[in-house]
Write a protein that holds these residues in place. Structure first.
Motif, short mmCIF file in Angstrom:
data_model
loop_
_atom_site.label_atom_id
_atom_site.label_comp_id
_atom_site.label_asym_id
_atom_site.label_seq_id
_atom_site.Cartn_x
_atom_site.Cartn_y
_atom_site.Cartn_z
N ARG A 162 0.84 -1.15 0.08
CA ARG A 162 -0.07 -0.03 -0.11
C ARG A 162 0.89 1.23 -0.04
N GLY A 163 1.93 1.14 0.32
CA GLY A 163 3.07 2.32 0.23
C GLY A 163 4.29 2.34 0.75
N ARG A 164 5.12 3.22 1.11
CA ARG A 164 6.31 3.05 1.85
C ARG A 164 6.28 4.25 3.05
N VAL A 165 7.20 3.78 3.79
CA VAL A 165 7.40 4.55 5.28
C VAL A 165 8.08 5.85 4.84
N ARG A 166 7.45 6.98 5.17
CA ARG A 166 8.27 8.07 4.90
C ARG A 166 8.68 8.79 6.19
N GLU A 167 8.30 8.40 7.40
CA GLU A 167 8.43 9.11 8.67
C GLU A 167 8.07 8.08 9.53
N VAL A 168 9.04 8.40 10.98
CA VAL A 168 8.50 7.58 12.25
C VAL A 168 8.32 8.76 13.25
N ALA A 169 7.44 8.33 13.84
CA ALA A 169 6.77 9.65 14.72
C ALA A 169 6.87 9.13 16.22
N VAL A 170 7.32 10.12 17.16
CA VAL A 170 7.33 9.78 18.53
C VAL A 170 6.39 10.93 19.18
N ALA A 171 5.52 10.75 20.12
CA ALA A 171 4.79 11.63 20.59
C ALA A 171 5.24 11.93 22.28
N PRO A 172 6.23 12.66 22.39
CA PRO A 172 6.90 12.81 23.91
C PRO A 172 5.73 13.08 24.88
N ALA A 194 -1.64 14.69 9.17
CA ALA A 194 -1.52 16.07 9.45
C ALA A 194 -0.60 16.59 10.10
N ALA A 195 0.38 17.36 9.83
CA ALA A 195 1.67 17.81 10.65
C ALA A 195 1.07 18.22 11.70
N SER A 196 2.14 18.14 12.90
CA SER A 196 1.65 18.56 14.29
C SER A 196 3.06 18.83 14.93
N ASP A 197 3.08 20.09 15.79
CA ASP A 197 4.18 20.44 16.66
C ASP A 197 4.72 19.81 17.57
#
Length: 412
Positions: A22-32, A78-81
């Motif tokens: 279905r796609g490829r990984v573009r980013e890996v996110a951590v929510a501190p 959706a981008a998040s700071d």
């Protein structure tokens, strides 16, 4: 449990529950704010746009990511700071290695993959700052994976455990959302922090001083090169600068403000606490290269009739530097200096002993004594502190040995 590199995850093929790509990984996110190390989600680039794949739905990780859900249920990204994106925010970025007391550049990120109840738990465990991480990224897609693994095994690892990493974030709003507070850095000795800060670009220096504790910031400022010190204070808001200057020794604060433009130093003085402002303003009136310009007005002086217990009470209430309490000064009628008692004598004496019985001959100088003569007095008499007395013999302030060391270091 196994270790997978961020560079391996980036670009990895993603298959959903149907087994289809279905796609490829573009980013890996951590929510501190939710968990300081756990991967919260992957950003997957699909033909329909970027989608969020929850880490809870990952069933295997590596060159291929398999999930427990179908792609139709993946939400649009959706981008998040408030989210730390490992590729954007870590790869090739400068970070502070708290354990090594230095600034380093991130070449890769190590992520621990742990199978739990049929799914994979991903946690950031370290950053790679050595050649192995750089080669892994540069060689990706160039060599077969088994050849690359054999090559990497011959290169010694150079990683920093995640708990020893302090991120550098220059955007104040984003720092708040990520809860980046430079906690590890603040536990180092101010001299070590100063060395690290001097290796940082200007914006990142400001970021450090915007977030660390005011007392730590004040002690660190005193260790910095004068030009760097001025640059940092000029970059701060007047109220933040005042909070830090309030915590500095008065002599150091006066030296700093004396190096600033008059308009800027005036703004900082206006924001300072009244007592600290008065002390610093008095010192600013003296010549910088004289005894009065080098002295601090934070010292302990008690009546010559006082006892050891009175000195101990004064020590308990004193909020100045540790260097300033090496000697307790005695004053007589008219607040004239009459004696000096080393702290070590007080520490071993009975509480009922009169301080006058412990007093030793003291060395003092006038406020206008040139700083070279001050240094000579410290050398001649092996002083830890030197009293500065006015024309009436009253104790105006003291100079400590660390002030003289700083003076000599900056002079040469």
């Amino acid at each position: 449990m196994s270790i997978v590199a961020l560079s391996e995850l980036l670009g990895a093929t993603v298959r959903d529950a149907t087994g289809a790509v279905r796609g490829r990984v573009r980013e890996v996110a951590v929510a501190p704010q939710d968990h300081p190390t756990r991967v919260a989600f992957l950003v997957v680039k699909t033909p329909l746009g970027e989608r969020v794949l929850s880490a809870d739905d990952v069933r295997s990780s590596g060159s291929t990511i398999r999930t427990a859900t179908e792609s139709g249920g993946w939400a649009a990204y959706a981008a998040s700071d408030g989210v730390l994106l490992l590729k954007r925010d870590l790869l090739d970025q400068q970070i502070i290695d708290v354990h090594g007391r230095k600034v380093v550049r991130v070449n890769d990120v190590e992520i621990e993959s742990t199978p739990i109840n049929g799914r994979i738990l991903l946690n950031v465990v370290a950053v790679d700052v050595g050649a192995r991480g750089a080669i892994r990224r540069l060689s990706k897609g160039v060599f077969p994976s088994f050849t690359l693994r054999a090559l990497l095994e011959k290169i010694p690892p150079r990683v920093i455990p995640w708990q020893f990493v302090d991120l550098l974030e220059t955007d104040p709003a984003r720092r708040v959302k990520l809860k980046i507070a430079y906690e590890g850095l603040a536990k180092l000795h101010p001299a070590d922090i100063a060395d690290i800060v001097e290796d940082l670009p200007r914006a990142e220096r400001e970021a450090v001083f915007e977030t660390i504790d005011e007392e730590v910031a004040a002690e660190t400022l005193e260790e910095l090169d004068p030009d760097v010190k001025v640059s940092i204070v000029e970059s701060l808001d007047s109220d933040r600068a005042a909070d830090i200057v309030d915590e500095m020794d008065p002599d150091a604060a006066a030296d700093l403000l004396g190096d600033l433009e008059e308009e800027h130093s005036g703004e900082i003085l206006k924001e300072m606490q009244p007592h600290e402002r008065q002390e610093v303003t008095q010192l600013l009136e003296f010549g910088e290269h004289t005894a009065a310009g080098r002295m601090t007005t934070e010292f302990i002086a008690v009546a010559e009739t006082a006892g050891v217990d009175d000195a101990i009470d004064a020590l308990r209430q004193f909020e100045g530097s540790a260097e300033a309490v090496a000697t307790i000064y005695l004053t007589g009628p008219g607040q004239k200096l009459s004696g000096a008692v080393p702290l070590v004598k007080i520490a071993i004496a009975s509480p009922t002993v009169q301080l006058s019985e412990l007093s030793e001959p003291y060395i003092a100088c006038a406020p206008d004594t040139p700083q070279d003569e001050v240094a000579a007095l410290f050398d001649k008499y092996n002083l830890i502190t030197l009293a500065v007395v006015d024309e009436h013999g009253r104790l105006a302030g003291i100079i400590t040995a660390d002030d003289v060391i700083t003076m000599l270091r900056h002079r040469h």
